[in-house]
Each structure stands twice: as structure tokens, then as C-alpha cells.
Motif scaffolding. Structure first.
Motif, PDB file in Angstrom:
ATOM      1  N   ARG A 191       0.823  -1.214   0.000  1.00 34.06           N
ATOM      2  CA  ARG A 191       0.000   0.000   0.000  1.00 34.06           C
ATOM      3  C   ARG A 191       0.852   1.256   0.000  1.00 34.06           C
ATOM      4  NH1 ARG A 191      -2.989  -3.071   4.301  1.00 34.06           N
ATOM      5  NH2 ARG A 191      -4.615  -4.236   3.182  1.00 34.06           N
ATOM      6  N   THR A 192       1.949   1.228   0.752  1.00 33.17           N
ATOM      7  CA  THR A 192       2.830   2.395   0.792  1.00 33.17           C
ATOM      8  C   THR A 192       3.491   2.630  -0.557  1.00 33.17           C
ATOM      9  OG1 THR A 192       3.266   2.062   3.161  1.00 33.17           O
ATOM     10  CG2 THR A 192       4.829   3.422   1.922  1.00 33.17           C
ATOM     11  N   GLY A 193       4.031   1.550  -1.137  1.00 38.42           N
ATOM     12  CA  GLY A 193       4.669   1.667  -2.445  1.00 38.42           C
ATOM     13  C   GLY A 193       3.682   2.081  -3.522  1.00 38.42           C
ATOM     14  N   TRP A 194       2.474   1.576  -3.434  1.00 42.50           N
ATOM     15  CA  TRP A 194       1.419   1.918  -4.396  1.00 42.50           C
ATOM     16  C   TRP A 194       1.125   3.421  -4.338  1.00 42.50           C
ATOM     17  CZ3 TRP A 194      -2.910  -2.124  -5.332  1.00 42.50           C
ATOM     18  CH2 TRP A 194      -3.811  -1.683  -6.303  1.00 42.50           C
ATOM     19  N   ALA A 195       0.992   3.937  -3.138  1.00 43.51           N
ATOM     20  CA  ALA A 195       0.654   5.359  -2.977  1.00 43.51           C
ATOM     21  C   ALA A 195       1.758   6.277  -3.470  1.00 43.51           C
ATOM     22  CB  ALA A 195       0.358   5.648  -1.508  1.00 43.51           C
ATOM     23  N   LYS A 196       2.986   5.781  -3.551  1.00 44.50           N
ATOM     24  CA  LYS A 196       4.107   6.606  -3.982  1.00 44.50           C
ATOM     25  C   LYS A 196       4.360   6.553  -5.486  1.00 44.50           C
ATOM     26  CE  LYS A 196       6.647   6.325   0.401  1.00 44.50           C
ATOM     27  NZ  LYS A 196       7.879   5.841   1.074  1.00 44.50           N
ATOM     28  N   GLU A 348     -23.933  -5.343  -3.825  1.00 41.87           N
ATOM     29  CA  GLU A 348     -24.953  -4.414  -4.289  1.00 41.87           C
ATOM     30  C   GLU A 348     -24.702  -2.974  -3.840  1.00 41.87           C
ATOM     31  OE1 GLU A 348     -28.852  -5.810  -3.400  1.00 41.87           O
ATOM     32  OE2 GLU A 348     -28.619  -7.658  -4.525  1.00 41.87           O
ATOM     33  N   ALA A 349     -23.539  -2.741  -3.230  1.00 34.60           N
ATOM     34  CA  ALA A 349     -23.129  -1.364  -2.950  1.00 34.60           C
ATOM     35  C   ALA A 349     -22.429  -0.843  -4.205  1.00 34.60           C
ATOM     36  CB  ALA A 349     -22.206  -1.324  -1.737  1.00 34.60           C
ATOM     37  N   THR A 350     -21.723   0.250  -4.098  1.00 35.86           N
ATOM     38  CA  THR A 350     -20.925   0.767  -5.210  1.00 35.86           C
ATOM     39  C   THR A 350     -19.576   1.217  -4.677  1.00 35.86           C
ATOM     40  OG1 THR A 350     -21.747   3.028  -4.923  1.00 35.86           O
ATOM     41  CG2 THR A 350     -22.974   1.598  -6.446  1.00 35.86           C
ATOM     42  N   CYS A 351     -18.620   1.394  -5.593  1.00 39.92           N
ATOM     43  CA  CYS A 351     -17.369   2.061  -5.220  1.00 39.92           C
ATOM     44  C   CYS A 351     -17.633   3.561  -5.329  1.00 39.92           C
ATOM     45  CB  CYS A 351     -16.238   1.629  -6.144  1.00 39.92           C
ATOM     46  SG  CYS A 351     -15.689  -0.058  -5.863  1.00 39.92           S
ATOM     47  N   ALA A 352     -18.350   4.089  -4.378  1.00 42.73           N
ATOM     48  CA  ALA A 352     -18.915   5.431  -4.505  1.00 42.73           C
ATOM     49  C   ALA A 352     -17.865   6.524  -4.506  1.00 42.73           C
ATOM     50  CB  ALA A 352     -19.911   5.677  -3.368  1.00 42.73           C
ATOM     51  N   GLN A 353     -16.699   6.268  -3.925  1.00 44.96           N
ATOM     52  CA  GLN A 353     -15.656   7.295  -3.913  1.00 44.96           C
ATOM     53  C   GLN A 353     -14.421   6.757  -4.613  1.00 44.96           C
ATOM     54  OE1 GLN A 353     -15.150   8.304   0.244  1.00 44.96           O
ATOM     55  NE2 GLN A 353     -16.382  10.141  -0.022  1.00 44.96           N
ATOM     56  N   VAL A 354     -14.068   7.386  -5.689  1.00 40.94           N
ATOM     57  CA  VAL A 354     -12.835   7.031  -6.388  1.00 40.94           C
ATOM     58  C   VAL A 354     -11.751   7.948  -5.833  1.00 40.94           C
ATOM     59  CG1 VAL A 354     -11.709   6.810  -8.621  1.00 40.94           C
ATOM     60  CG2 VAL A 354     -14.140   6.363  -8.422  1.00 40.94           C
ATOM     61  N   VAL A 355     -11.031   7.479  -4.838  1.00 39.96           N
ATOM     62  CA  VAL A 355     -10.075   8.306  -4.130  1.00 39.96           C
ATOM     63  C   VAL A 355      -8.734   8.243  -4.831  1.00 39.96           C
ATOM     64  CG1 VAL A 355      -8.907   8.674  -1.919  1.00 39.96           C
ATOM     65  CG2 VAL A 355     -11.251   7.807  -1.963  1.00 39.96           C
ATOM     66  N   PRO A 356      -8.136   9.359  -5.220  1.00 40.03           N
ATOM     67  CA  PRO A 356      -6.800   9.306  -5.820  1.00 40.03           C
ATOM     68  C   PRO A 356      -5.841   8.565  -4.907  1.00 40.03           C
ATOM     69  CG  PRO A 356      -7.739  11.510  -6.054  1.00 40.03           C
ATOM     70  CD  PRO A 356      -8.663  10.727  -5.136  1.00 40.03           C
ATOM     71  N   ALA A 357      -5.161   7.578  -5.461  1.00 44.31           N
ATOM     72  CA  ALA A 357      -4.293   6.730  -4.635  1.00 44.31           C
ATOM     73  C   ALA A 357      -3.205   7.521  -3.965  1.00 44.31           C
ATOM     74  CB  ALA A 357      -3.689   5.627  -5.506  1.00 44.31           C
ATOM     75  N   ALA A 358      -2.782   8.634  -4.555  1.00 39.23           N
ATOM     76  CA  ALA A 358      -1.722   9.433  -3.952  1.00 39.23           C
ATOM     77  C   ALA A 358      -2.153  10.006  -2.598  1.00 39.23           C
ATOM     78  CB  ALA A 358      -1.296  10.564  -4.890  1.00 39.23           C
ATOM     79  N   GLU A 359      -3.445  10.038  -2.345  1.00 43.13           N
ATOM     80  CA  GLU A 359      -3.943  10.560  -1.070  1.00 43.13           C
ATOM     81  C   GLU A 359      -4.051   9.476  -0.003  1.00 43.13           C
ATOM     82  OE1 GLU A 359      -7.585  12.542  -1.797  1.00 43.13           O
ATOM     83  OE2 GLU A 359      -6.784  13.878  -3.321  1.00 43.13           O
ATOM     84  N   VAL A 360      -3.767   8.232  -0.396  1.00 41.48           N
ATOM     85  CA  VAL A 360      -3.928   7.115   0.531  1.00 41.48           C
ATOM     86  C   VAL A 360      -2.569   6.788   1.138  1.00 41.48           C
ATOM     87  CG1 VAL A 360      -4.624   4.718   0.750  1.00 41.48           C
ATOM     88  CG2 VAL A 360      -5.815   6.215  -0.853  1.00 41.48           C
ATOM     89  N   THR A 361      -2.540   6.605   2.431  1.00 43.04           N
ATOM     90  CA  THR A 361      -1.286   6.228   3.070  1.00 43.04           C
ATOM     91  C   THR A 361      -1.259   4.719   3.279  1.00 43.04           C
ATOM     92  OG1 THR A 361      -2.271   6.742   5.224  1.00 43.04           O
ATOM     93  CG2 THR A 361      -0.951   8.451   4.158  1.00 43.04           C
ATOM     94  N   GLN A 362      -1.682   4.232   4.425  1.00 39.65           N
ATOM     95  CA  GLN A 362      -1.684   2.793   4.679  1.00 39.65           C
ATOM     96  C   GLN A 362      -3.061   2.382   5.178  1.00 39.65           C
ATOM     97  OE1 GLN A 362       1.477   1.311   7.120  1.00 39.65           O
ATOM     98  NE2 GLN A 362       2.995   2.588   6.143  1.00 39.65           N
TER      99      GLN A 362
END
Length: 362
Positions: A191-196, A348-362
């Protein structure tokens, strides 16, 4: 018929004549041969083996003029009409890069190649170049069209035809697909490497360094980096792309070749299990019932988040990927993100928030 021993070329040709309504791929599967062995059986009967050297062949394809490029896997076929201009060689990966025919080629998978000339009802001849891997499965095909240059075709065959052609072809066993591979102990590193990341191409190195593969990494990382979707999400997305006029990039391929369509989707037509795109210069045929695992994936880049929809079959092989398109004339990524955010998840939910990965830490 006893199929315990390999069929000889003459028998293959006779059986093909008796089953002429079957597509080549379906005929080969029914009679337990490969598509390459079927084509090879016609050497001397309209088929010419040529050297499977892409650096020798692909620079000359532009001389053919307008042709159709075809790439497929078990679940999806993509066809584009255009010219093979813009060939870029590479030891491990080569490219054909132009607005109509956009390919990524992996030379080690191009093992055999044939120039095929087939007569059809009405007295005409269909011509194609067909490339196969070590197991005899099709990697890529080039189909000539009425406007193609036949003098360039004849020249290519004269220069590249093998000097010792054979109508028999030895093939290797098919390689089993790699199952999803991940290490839960390295989830934080993933997750850390992905966000970078600053480029989507860095993902392959990241997963390789962590001894993971694409599907395993998606399962391990989870939302908001990778969000599982219902298999129906792919068809829903295609419908939304058509309805909104959103321009996308659709990647379809196999281990030896990836072919890309860039632009809108205008004409969807469902036929049984197949969803078809039938647009001028662009066809796509997708087996919806082969879609087993679908993910909305978010990777950071210097130009913003790259959000993709990625579909896998039951054995974990990639069927297709879809991204939003951006160029100097327009940016369709936001419209694409809105489409992905509304897609159905398995619960039956959705991926309602497409969060930019750069904003995700761990």
C-alpha cells in the motif's frame, strides 16, 4: 474418431472441409489440435510459413496500406482498421503506435508465423498474416482489406518465406495461468509503495519486488486502491460509455500482444453471451459469461489518478482493462471516474468514492 494420436495434415484438411462452418479456433479445440497446427496443415495449399521475426515483419506492414489488426484471448476479441505506421522495436517489448493501430508486442511469444491465402465463395481471396506462440495459440493477426497493397504483400512473402516449409508443426504444452499471488505480511509495503507511484508502469516492478502478481495485489490492497465489483459492472460501464460519449482506452490482449482502442464506444449490440461493439473501424466481442472477477483500480501518476476497470476470468487471466482517456484536445478522466464510482459491487453497494491513490497512506 480416435484422437489419441496426432492428426496428419491430410486428415486435418479433410476434417476441415467436412466442418467448414466452424471457426478455426473452435475446429482446433474440437479435434484436439492447436490453431497453429490447423494453419500449418495447409502449407502448400495457400499457406506460406514465414520467419517469425517481428523486427523483420512489422516495419514492412505499413507498406500494405489499410488492413485490419486483430488480437484476442479466450474471452475477448478486438479488431481495428488502420495502417501499421509507427513501429518501435525493442528487445523485450516493441510497439506499433498510431491513432488507429496501437499495439504492445512481446517478441519472445512470436514463435511461428504464416501468410494465409484462402478462397471464399464468390471467387475472391482473403489474405492474412497470423502469428502464434510456442503452444500454437494465436498471438496476433493482420487481415488484408480491399484497399491493401498486393504488391507489398507479394514482396513480403518473397523475402520472408521459409526455405524449408513443412505442413507439420510441433507445439509445446500450454503454460498454466498463474493463480493470484500475494503475501499478507507485505500488505503495508504494498500500500505504501502503491501510494508513492508516479506512473502506472511502476506497478509491475512494485508487485514483482514484493513477489506478488496483479490479481493478488488487488485482493490484498483492497479499497480504496482496488475495489471489487460485480461481473455485471463491465457491461454497465460499456453502456454508460456509449450513453455519455466518454472517451476511453480499452486494452485487450494475451501474453504476446496487447491491442488498444482509444476513443468513444458508439454501437453496442448484445448477441447471446457476447456483448459487441460494432463501430466504424473498431469491433470488440466480449464473452460476458467469462467475466469472473472485476476490479476498479486506482493508481497515482504525475498527471493525476489513473482509474481503471479490470476484468479477469475464472483462472485469473486478464480479459480486458478500461481507462479514461486524456489528450491535448480533452480530458475524459473525470467522466470516467463518475462512471466507475457508480458501478455495482458484489454486495450491491458501489465504489462510490474514487479516491486518488496518492492521497492514501496505509
Amino acid at each position: 474418431m480416435d484422437l489419441s494420436s496426432p492428426l496428419d495434415p491430410q486428415t486435418i484438411r479433410q476434417l476441415r472441409q467436412d466442418h467448414d462452418t466452424l471457426r478455426d479456433r473452435d475446429f482446433a479445440a474440437q479435434f484436439q489440435i492447436t490453431e497453429a497446427q490447423l494453419v500449418a496443415a495447409y502449407v502448400g495449399h495457400g499457406v506460406t510459413p514465414i520467419a517469425a521475426e517481428i523486427d523483420a515483419i512489422f516495419p514492412r506492414l505499413a507498406d500494405l496500406g489499410e488492413v485490419m489488426a486483430l488480437t484476442r484471448n479466450d474471452a475477448c476479441v478486438i479488431e481495428k482498421i488502420g495502417h501499421y505506421s509507427g513501429y518501435h522495436p525493442g528487445k523485450h517489448a516493441a510497439m506499433v503506435l498510431n491513432p488507429d493501430i496501437d499495439l504492445r508486442l512481446f517478441p519472445r511469444h512470436f514463435i511461428s508465423a504464416f501468410a494465409v491465402e484462402r478462397s471464399y465463395d464468390g471467387g475472391g481471396i482473403r489474405r492474412s498474416l497470423q502469428f502464434f506462440d510456442a503452444a500454437g495459440d494465436a498471438v496476433h493477426k493482420v487481415h488484408l482489406r480491399p484497399a491493401s497493397d498486393l504488391a507489398a504483400w507479394d514482396s513480403l512473402l518473397a523475402d520472408l518465406a521459409l526455405s524449408d516449409p513443412s505442413d507439420q508443426l510441433e507445439v509445446a504444452p500450454r503454460q498454466a495461468p498463474e493463480p493470484a499471488r500475494a503475501d499478507p505480511d507485505k500488505a503495508a509495503l504494498l500500500r505504501t509503495g502503491w501510494a508513492k507511484m508516479t506512473d502506472t508502469h511502476q506497478f509491475r516492478k512494485l508487485t514483482g519486488d514484493l513477489k506478488m502478481n496483479r490479481l493478488g495485489a488487488y485482493r490484498l490492497a483492497g479499497a480504496p486502491l482496488a475495489c471489487p465489483l460485480a461481473p455485471s459492472a463491465v457491461d454497465t460501464a460499456l453502456q454508460a460509455i456509449q450513453d455519455t460519449g466518454t472517451e476511453v482506452m480499452i486494452f485487450v490482449g494475451n501474453p504476446g500482444c496487447i491491442q488498444i482502442h482509444t476513443g468513444p464506444v458508439k454501437n453496442l449490440r448484445r448477441m447471446g453471451p457476447w456483448q459487441n461493439i460494432l463501430d466504424p473501424g473498431f469491433d470488440l466481442h466480449l464473452r460476458l459469461d467469462y467475466l469472473t472477477e472485476v476490479w476498479a483500480v486506482n493508481k497515482p501518476t504525475k498527471r493525476g489518478a489513473a482509474v481503471s476497470l479490470e476484468a479477469f476470468d475464472a483462472e485469473g487471466r486478464v480479459i480486458l482493462q478500461i481507462f479514461g482517456h486524456r489528450d491535448e484536445t480533452g480530458d475524459h478522466r473525470h467522466a470516467w471516474e463518475e462512471i466507475v464510482a457508480a458501478l455495482p459491487a458484489p454486495d450491491e453497494a458501489t465504489c462510490a468514492q474514487v479516491v486518488p491513490a496518492a492521497e492514501v497512506t496505509q
